[in-house]
Design a protein around this motif. Structure first.
Motif, PDB file in Angstrom:
ATOM      1  N   ARG A  67      49.253  12.956 106.766  1.00 59.28           N
ATOM      2  CA  ARG A  67      50.405  13.244 105.896  1.00 59.28           C
ATOM      3  C   ARG A  67      50.908  11.991 105.183  1.00 59.28           C
ATOM      4  O   ARG A  67      51.340  12.070 104.032  1.00 59.28           O
ATOM      5  N   PHE A  68      50.863  10.862 105.844  1.00 59.78           N
ATOM      6  CA  PHE A  68      51.362   9.599 105.283  1.00 59.78           C
ATOM      7  C   PHE A  68      50.186   8.694 104.939  1.00 59.78           C
ATOM      8  O   PHE A  68      49.207   8.620 105.684  1.00 59.78           O
ATOM      9  N   THR A  69      50.330   7.957 103.838  1.00 54.10           N
ATOM     10  CA  THR A  69      49.301   7.011 103.416  1.00 54.10           C
ATOM     11  C   THR A  69      49.952   5.679 103.057  1.00 54.10           C
ATOM     12  O   THR A  69      50.903   5.643 102.264  1.00 54.10           O
ATOM     13  N   ILE A  70      49.435   4.616 103.633  1.00 51.19           N
ATOM     14  CA  ILE A  70      49.926   3.274 103.323  1.00 51.19           C
ATOM     15  C   ILE A  70      48.973   2.621 102.328  1.00 51.19           C
ATOM     16  O   ILE A  70      47.752   2.805 102.407  1.00 51.19           O
ATOM     17  N   SER A  71      49.533   1.865 101.388  1.00 50.41           N
ATOM     18  CA  SER A  71      48.721   1.140 100.415  1.00 50.41           C
ATOM     19  C   SER A  71      49.486  -0.116 100.015  1.00 50.41           C
ATOM     20  O   SER A  71      50.668  -0.270 100.341  1.00 50.41           O
ATOM     21  N   ARG A  72      48.800  -1.005  99.337  1.00 55.18           N
ATOM     22  CA  ARG A  72      49.457  -2.233  98.898  1.00 55.18           C
ATOM     23  C   ARG A  72      48.888  -2.688  97.564  1.00 55.18           C
ATOM     24  O   ARG A  72      47.737  -2.381  97.230  1.00 55.18           O
ATOM     25  N   ASP A  73      49.703  -3.418  96.834  1.00 59.62           N
ATOM     26  CA  ASP A  73      49.302  -4.021  95.569  1.00 59.62           C
ATOM     27  C   ASP A  73      49.609  -5.506  95.685  1.00 59.62           C
ATOM     28  O   ASP A  73      50.764  -5.924  95.519  1.00 59.62           O
ATOM     29  N   ASN A  74      48.610  -6.299  95.992  1.00 62.56           N
ATOM     30  CA  ASN A  74      48.850  -7.722  96.214  1.00 62.56           C
ATOM     31  C   ASN A  74      49.259  -8.449  94.930  1.00 62.56           C
ATOM     32  O   ASN A  74      49.923  -9.481  94.981  1.00 62.56           O
ATOM     33  N   ALA A  75      48.876  -7.914  93.791  1.00 59.39           N
ATOM     34  CA  ALA A  75      49.278  -8.532  92.521  1.00 59.39           C
ATOM     35  C   ALA A  75      50.771  -8.362  92.270  1.00 59.39           C
ATOM     36  O   ALA A  75      51.392  -9.179  91.579  1.00 59.39           O
ATOM     37  N   LYS A  76      51.347  -7.306  92.849  1.00 60.45           N
ATOM     38  CA  LYS A  76      52.772  -7.019  92.661  1.00 60.45           C
ATOM     39  C   LYS A  76      53.586  -7.274  93.926  1.00 60.45           C
ATOM     40  O   LYS A  76      54.777  -6.940  93.973  1.00 60.45           O
ATOM     41  N   ASN A  77      52.932  -7.828  94.960  1.00 57.80           N
ATOM     42  CA  ASN A  77      53.636  -8.149  96.212  1.00 57.80           C
ATOM     43  C   ASN A  77      54.393  -6.948  96.772  1.00 57.80           C
ATOM     44  O   ASN A  77      55.555  -7.058  97.192  1.00 57.80           O
ATOM     45  N   THR A  78      53.739  -5.804  96.764  1.00 57.15           N
ATOM     46  CA  THR A  78      54.408  -4.573  97.162  1.00 57.15           C
ATOM     47  C   THR A  78      53.514  -3.753  98.080  1.00 57.15           C
ATOM     48  O   THR A  78      52.301  -3.679  97.863  1.00 57.15           O
ATOM     49  N   VAL A  79      54.126  -3.146  99.082  1.00 53.85           N
ATOM     50  CA  VAL A  79      53.444  -2.197  99.956  1.00 53.85           C
ATOM     51  C   VAL A  79      54.147  -0.856  99.821  1.00 53.85           C
ATOM     52  O   VAL A  79      55.358  -0.795  99.609  1.00 53.85           O
ATOM     53  N   PHE A  80      53.362   0.205  99.912  1.00 56.30           N
ATOM     54  CA  PHE A  80      53.880   1.558  99.700  1.00 56.30           C
ATOM     55  C   PHE A  80      53.612   2.430 100.930  1.00 56.30           C
ATOM     56  O   PHE A  80      52.665   2.191 101.680  1.00 56.30           O
ATOM     57  N   LEU A  81      54.426   3.452 101.069  1.00 56.28           N
ATOM     58  CA  LEU A  81      54.178   4.490 102.065  1.00 56.28           C
ATOM     59  C   LEU A  81      54.386   5.825 101.374  1.00 56.28           C
ATOM     60  O   LEU A  81      55.522   6.203 101.073  1.00 56.28           O
ATOM     61  N   GLN A  82      53.291   6.507 101.100  1.00 50.50           N
ATOM     62  CA  GLN A  82      53.356   7.846 100.514  1.00 50.50           C
ATOM     63  C   GLN A  82      53.483   8.843 101.647  1.00 50.50           C
ATOM     64  O   GLN A  82      52.615   8.915 102.519  1.00 50.50           O
ATOM     65  N   MET A  83      54.551   9.618 101.624  1.00 48.37           N
ATOM     66  CA  MET A  83      54.835  10.570 102.696  1.00 48.37           C
ATOM     67  C   MET A  83      54.816  11.974 102.118  1.00 48.37           C
ATOM     68  O   MET A  83      55.641  12.311 101.268  1.00 48.37           O
ATOM     69  N   ASN A  84      53.882  12.772 102.586  1.00 49.39           N
ATOM     70  CA  ASN A  84      53.738  14.155 102.125  1.00 49.39           C
ATOM     71  C   ASN A  84      54.043  15.120 103.253  1.00 49.39           C
ATOM     72  O   ASN A  84      53.974  14.763 104.430  1.00 49.39           O
ATOM     73  N   ASN A  85      54.362  16.352 102.884  1.00 45.41           N
ATOM     74  CA  ASN A  85      54.641  17.400 103.866  1.00 45.41           C
ATOM     75  C   ASN A  85      55.622  16.909 104.932  1.00 45.41           C
ATOM     76  O   ASN A  85      55.367  16.993 106.136  1.00 45.41           O
ATOM     77  N   LEU A  86      56.734  16.405 104.475  1.00 40.96           N
ATOM     78  CA  LEU A  86      57.716  15.835 105.393  1.00 40.96           C
ATOM     79  C   LEU A  86      58.312  16.898 106.301  1.00 40.96           C
ATOM     80  O   LEU A  86      58.486  18.065 105.901  1.00 40.96           O
ATOM     81  N   LYS A  87      58.620  16.473 107.517  1.00 38.44           N
ATOM     82  CA  LYS A  87      59.180  17.362 108.526  1.00 38.44           C
ATOM     83  C   LYS A  87      60.532  16.815 108.987  1.00 38.44           C
ATOM     84  O   LYS A  87      60.775  15.605 108.888  1.00 38.44           O
ATOM     85  N   PRO A  88      61.406  17.655 109.528  1.00 40.64           N
ATOM     86  CA  PRO A  88      62.700  17.160 110.014  1.00 40.64           C
ATOM     87  C   PRO A  88      62.551  16.031 111.033  1.00 40.64           C
ATOM     88  O   PRO A  88      63.394  15.110 111.058  1.00 40.64           O
ATOM     89  N   GLU A  89      61.506  16.050 111.822  1.00 39.05           N
ATOM     90  CA  GLU A  89      61.298  15.001 112.825  1.00 39.05           C
ATOM     91  C   GLU A  89      60.893  13.665 112.211  1.00 39.05           C
ATOM     92  O   GLU A  89      60.826  12.656 112.919  1.00 39.05           O
ATOM     93  N   ASP A  90      60.642  13.645 110.912  1.00 42.11           N
ATOM     94  CA  ASP A  90      60.383  12.373 110.224  1.00 42.11           C
ATOM     95  C   ASP A  90      61.685  11.659 109.847  1.00 42.11           C
ATOM     96  O   ASP A  90      61.635  10.520 109.355  1.00 42.11           O
ATOM     97  N   THR A  91      62.810  12.300 110.066  1.00 42.66           N
ATOM     98  CA  THR A  91      64.092  11.691 109.747  1.00 42.66           C
ATOM     99  C   THR A  91      64.306  10.416 110.555  1.00 42.66           C
ATOM    100  O   THR A  91      64.207  10.420 111.785  1.00 42.66           O
ATOM    101  N   ALA A  92      64.572   9.316 109.846  1.00 37.28           N
ATOM    102  CA  ALA A  92      64.730   8.011 110.491  1.00 37.28           C
ATOM    103  C   ALA A  92      65.046   6.969 109.433  1.00 37.28           C
ATOM    104  O   ALA A  92      64.947   7.247 108.231  1.00 37.28           O
ATOM    105  N   VAL A  93      65.389   5.785 109.890  1.00 37.25           N
ATOM    106  CA  VAL A  93      65.416   4.615 109.016  1.00 37.25           C
ATOM    107  C   VAL A  93      64.014   4.019 109.042  1.00 37.25           C
ATOM    108  O   VAL A  93      63.456   3.779 110.111  1.00 37.25           O
ATOM    109  N   TYR A  94      63.467   3.801 107.861  1.00 38.37           N
ATOM    110  CA  TYR A  94      62.115   3.272 107.737  1.00 38.37           C
ATOM    111  C   TYR A  94      62.176   1.796 107.366  1.00 38.37           C
ATOM    112  O   TYR A  94      62.889   1.406 106.427  1.00 38.37           O
ATOM    113  N   TYR A  95      61.403   1.005 108.104  1.00 40.30           N
ATOM    114  CA  TYR A  95      61.374  -0.437 107.909  1.00 40.30           C
ATOM    115  C   TYR A  95      59.967  -0.891 107.534  1.00 40.30           C
ATOM    116  O   TYR A  95      58.998  -0.418 108.125  1.00 40.30           O
ATOM    117  N   CYS A  96      59.873  -1.812 106.592  1.00 38.52           N
ATOM    118  CA  CYS A  96      58.594  -2.471 106.390  1.00 38.52           C
ATOM    119  C   CYS A  96      58.659  -3.834 107.064  1.00 38.52           C
ATOM    120  O   CYS A  96      59.745  -4.397 107.274  1.00 38.52           O
TER     121      CYS A  96
END
Length: 124
Positions: A67-96
């Protein structure tokens, strides 16, 4: 020092998608493996996903695999977390977080730098 700033959290309904971003500044971004963790109220901070320095390898917890996919763009100094089909149990504070450990570290203690977190709330 590495400064990390997360964005993209919000309130969504079950089944929706969100894309979290984490912008890094300071030391060379590509020198660090990058991870996402989450922490629900009253619970420990849990591993979600990690990506190696080059982006060539990733790992995810069983609860988000497929459901979740992590990726990064080193040229832009950014990391991503694509979250699909979210569920209530995914509720939280997310930290990188940034880790100087090689491979795909999964433990909180293996990470050197942390962002301030972004809230994700999934309603049923």
């Amino acid at each position: 020092q590495v400064q990390l700033v997360e964005s993209g959290g919000g309130l969504v309904q079950a089944g929706d998608s969100l894309r979290l971003s984490c912008a890094a500044s300071g030391r060379t971004f590509s020198n660090y493996g990058m991870g996402w963790f989450r922490q629900a109220p009253g619970k420990e901070r849990d591993f979600v996903a990690v990506i190696t320095r080059s982006g060539g390898s990733t790992a995810a917890s069983d609860s988000v695999k497929g459901r979740f996919t992590i990726s990064r763009d080193n040229a832009k100094n950014t990391v991503f977390l694509q979250m699909n089909n979210l569920k209530p149990e995914d509720t939280a504070v997310y930290y990188c977080a940034a880790s100087s450990v090689y491979g795909t570290p999964r433990r909180v203690l293996e990470y050197n730098y942390w962002g301030q977190g972004t809230q994700v709330t999934v309603s049923s």
